[in-house]
Design a protein around this motif. Structure first.
Motif, PDB file in Angstrom:
ATOM      1  N   GLN A 101      -5.770  -5.651  -1.344  1.00 21.84           N
ATOM      2  CA  GLN A 101      -4.682  -6.424  -0.773  1.00 21.84           C
ATOM      3  C   GLN A 101      -3.622  -5.499  -0.172  1.00 21.84           C
ATOM      4  N   ALA A 102      -2.893  -6.021   0.781  1.00 18.47           N
ATOM      5  CA  ALA A 102      -1.795  -5.263   1.375  1.00 18.47           C
ATOM      6  C   ALA A 102      -0.835  -4.796   0.280  1.00 18.47           C
ATOM      7  N   GLY A 103      -0.416  -3.541   0.415  1.00 12.80           N
ATOM      8  CA  GLY A 103       0.437  -2.945  -0.595  1.00 12.80           C
ATOM      9  C   GLY A 103      -0.319  -2.191  -1.663  1.00 12.80           C
ATOM     10  N   ARG A 157       2.452   7.684   3.416  1.00 13.87           N
ATOM     11  CA  ARG A 157       1.646   6.711   2.645  1.00 13.87           C
ATOM     12  C   ARG A 157       0.323   7.326   2.183  1.00 13.87           C
ATOM     13  N   PHE A 158      -0.245   8.211   2.989  1.00 12.98           N
ATOM     14  CA  PHE A 158      -1.532   8.820   2.681  1.00 12.98           C
ATOM     15  C   PHE A 158      -1.317  10.275   2.272  1.00 12.98           C
ATOM     16  N   SER A 203       0.278   2.005  -0.310  1.00 13.21           N
ATOM     17  CA  SER A 203       1.013   1.052   0.538  1.00 13.21           C
ATOM     18  C   SER A 203       0.177   0.627   1.741  1.00 13.21           C
ATOM     19  N   LEU A 204      -1.043   0.264   1.480  1.00 24.33           N
ATOM     20  CA  LEU A 204      -1.971  -0.072   2.559  1.00 24.33           C
ATOM     21  C   LEU A 204      -1.531  -1.318   3.305  1.00 24.33           C
ATOM     22  N   THR A 251     -11.028  -2.305   3.939  1.00 20.63           N
ATOM     23  CA  THR A 251     -10.522  -3.589   4.410  1.00 20.63           C
ATOM     24  C   THR A 251      -9.276  -3.944   3.613  1.00 20.63           C
ATOM     25  N   VAL A 252      -8.193  -4.174   4.335  1.00 19.71           N
ATOM     26  CA  VAL A 252      -6.924  -4.523   3.695  1.00 19.71           C
ATOM     27  C   VAL A 252      -6.571  -5.946   4.092  1.00 19.71           C
TER      28      VAL A 252
END
Length: 129
Positions: A13-15, A67-68, A85-86, A126-127
Motif C-alpha cells: 500500500q502507499a506509504g 525515500r530510497f 514511503s512508497l 506494485t504500490v
C-alpha cells in the motif's frame, strides 16, 4: 556465467516499504558499479539509484531521493534497495544492472537507452493507493 537476480518485489500500500535485492554471481562483484532502474509499460526506462564499486558512494534520482536507500554487501555479492514511503507512481518493474566502468553512473540518469555489461530479469513492484 554472470547472473544478476532481483527479488523482493511485491504489492504494497502507499506509504509502505519494500526491500529489493540484487544478487550477483560469476563476476568480481566489488569491481562493479550497480544501478537500479525501473520501467513502466509505454514509458522510458528510468534510472533510480546507483552505488559505486569500491568506495560505495550512492546516487539517487530526484524522484526517490530521501525515500530510497541503496547499499551493498560485497561479501555477499548483493546490492539492496530499501524503498520507504512508497507512492503509486513507484509502480514498475525494477531491474539491476552492473558495469565495470563509471559509464553506468555517468549515463543512468540521462534520457536515452544505454547499454551496460549485465542486467537482471526484473522484479515487479506494485504500490496501491
Amino acid at each position: 556465467e554472470v547472473q544478476l537476480a532481483e527479488s523482493g518485489g511485491g504489492l504494497v500500500q502507499a506509504g509502505g516499504s519494500l526491500k529489493l535485492f540484487c544478487a550477483a554471481s560469476g563476476l568480481a562483484f566489488a569491481d562493479y558499479y550497480i544501478g537500479w532502474f525501473r520501467r513502466v509499460p509505454g514509458k522510458d526506462r528510468e534510472g533510480v539509484s546507483c552505488i559505486s564499486s569500491r568506495d560505495g558512494r550512492t546516487y539517487y534520482a530526484d524522484t526517490v531521493e530521501g525515500r530510497f536507500t541503496i547499499s551493498r554487501d560485497n561479501a555477499k555479492s548483493t546490492v539492496y534497495l530499501q524503498m520507504n514511503s512508497l507512492k503509486p507512481e513507484d509502480t514498475a518493474v525494477y531491474y539491476c544492472a552492473a558495469d565495470r566502468s563509471p559509464w553506468l553512473l555517468a549515463t543512468m540518469f540521462r534520457n536515452g537507452s544505454y547499454e551496460y555489461d549485465y542486467w537482471g530479469q526484473g522484479t515487479q513492484v506494485t504500490v496501491s493507493s
